[in-house]
Write an enzyme that holds these catalytic residues in place. Structure first.
Site, PDB file in Angstrom:
ATOM      1  CG  HIS A  76      -0.380   0.369   2.495  1.00 42.86           C
ATOM      2  ND1 HIS A  76       0.041  -0.570   3.415  1.00 42.86           N
ATOM      3  CD2 HIS A  76      -0.137   1.575   3.059  1.00 42.86           C
ATOM      4  CE1 HIS A  76       0.509   0.055   4.489  1.00 42.86           C
ATOM      5  NE2 HIS A  76       0.423   1.355   4.292  1.00 42.86           N
ATOM      6  CG  ASP A 124      -0.142  -3.944   2.720  1.00 40.70           C
ATOM      7  OD1 ASP A 124       0.366  -3.503   1.675  1.00 40.70           O
ATOM      8  OD2 ASP A 124      -0.330  -3.244   3.741  1.00 40.70           O
ATOM      9  N   GLY A 219       3.302   6.469   8.563  1.00 48.17           N
ATOM     10  CA  GLY A 219       4.722   6.638   8.315  1.00 48.17           C
ATOM     11  C   GLY A 219       5.549   5.435   8.713  1.00 48.17           C
ATOM     12  CB  SER A 221       2.983   1.796   6.181  1.00 51.03           C
ATOM     13  OG  SER A 221       1.759   2.077   6.813  1.00 51.03           O
ATOM     14  N   GLY A 222       5.197  -0.572   6.189  1.00 50.19           N
ATOM     15  CA  GLY A 222       6.260  -1.228   5.431  1.00 50.19           C
ATOM     16  C   GLY A 222       7.434  -1.687   6.268  1.00 50.19           C
TER      17      GLY A 222
END
Length: 290
Positions: A76, A124, A219, A221-222
């Site tokens: 995402h 995701d 911020g 995320s990932g």
């Protein structure tokens, strides 16, 4: 949910091309033991990556180095970002000032999981191929990845790191220094009960404190969620989405890395990451390689 039926030893899933990464992945030479605190020490999480883009005027997502050429992140993060605009920072501690141990790379290829669903956040997960390989140092090295059949039962201590928002609300507050905190795993059935809907699939996992206060936010995320097994750190999850950032009974949701060993292996093809079965009942005095 978990297909693990019996395992008493630490089992390394070895492929010829990935042996070098099994020898180095998941080890933080400068800090072999976890310490408390909010600001992460430099070199504590050497696989941590900061992704930048002009669209966001700097940092927009996290990621984890999984080999000398590949970074793992969340799908995402890239729905509206051009691959050519992404800059990958490795060995970074702060978003401001001097960075003595830092290097950066552009991205030559971005692979989004073909079954990623932007509405449900199922699958995701994304892979970024770096423009050139990196040399491992005490401050830059890959994390091990949870292999198929890994078991992360309720309460498993899991560390999350990122430069994301540190407070929810109208006023945005972002840290300069990499943040770290530890949260326990919450099994999927309990997580669905807490969220009031069947939102959590077998490709996801949850973690957080029921009283709130420690969580990921925008911020982050990932970025990776990791757990320690003996002397090795293994990435169990990818920070995917949260619910009101640290509010009570609102656990964070993570992509379950162990579900994607085959996809990652097939996508990368060679120079593979180190996959390790995580089992909280393992014996640290013995190991079996296969």
């Amino acid at each position: 949910m978990w297909r693990l039926t019996r395992l008493t030893l630490v089992l390394f899933i070895c492929v010829k091309d990935s042996l070098s990464h099994l020898n180095v992945c998941g080890r933080a030479p400068l800090y072999p033991r976890v310490v408390g605190g909010t600001d992460a020490h430099e070199g504590m999480w050497p696989w941590m990556v900061s992704l930048h883009s002009p669209k966001y005027k700097g940092h927009f997502c996290g990621g984890s180095l999984i080999s000398s050429e590949w970074v793992l992140s969340a799908a995402h993060c890239f729905t509206s970002v051009r691959t050519s605009s992404i800059l990958v920072y490795l060995g970074r501690k702060t978003q401001q000032g001097d960075h003595w141990h830092e290097i950066n790379r552009s991205v030559s290829m971005l692979l989004i999981h073909p079954s990623y669903n932007n509405d449900t956040y199922n699958n995701d997960i994304a892979l970024l191929h770096l423009s050139s390989s990196v040399t491992f140092t005490n401050y830059i090295r890959p994390v091990c990845l949870a292999a198929e059949n890994s078991d992360f039962p309720s309460g498993t201590s899991s560390w999350i790191t990122g430069w994301g928002q540190i407070a929810s609300g109208v006023i945005l507050s972002y840290p300069e220094t990499l943040q770290e905190t530890v949260v326990p795993v919450i099994i999927n059935s309990e997580c669905n009960n807490l969220l009031g809907a069947e939102l959590i699939t077998e490709n996801m996992m949850c973690a957080g404190l029921l009283q709130g206060g420690q969580d990921t936010c925008q911020g982050d995320s990932g970025g990776p969620m990791v757990s320690q097994q003996c002397s090795v750190w293994i990435q169990s999850g990818i920070i995917s989405r949260g619910h009101d950032c640290g509010q009570p009974s609102e656990p964070g949701v993570y992509t379950r890395v162990s579900q994607y060993q085959q996809w990652i292996t097939t996508s990368i093809g060679q120079n593979l990451p180190g996959f390790v079965i995580f089992n909280p009942l393992n014996s640290c005095s013995s190991a079996s390689q296969g």
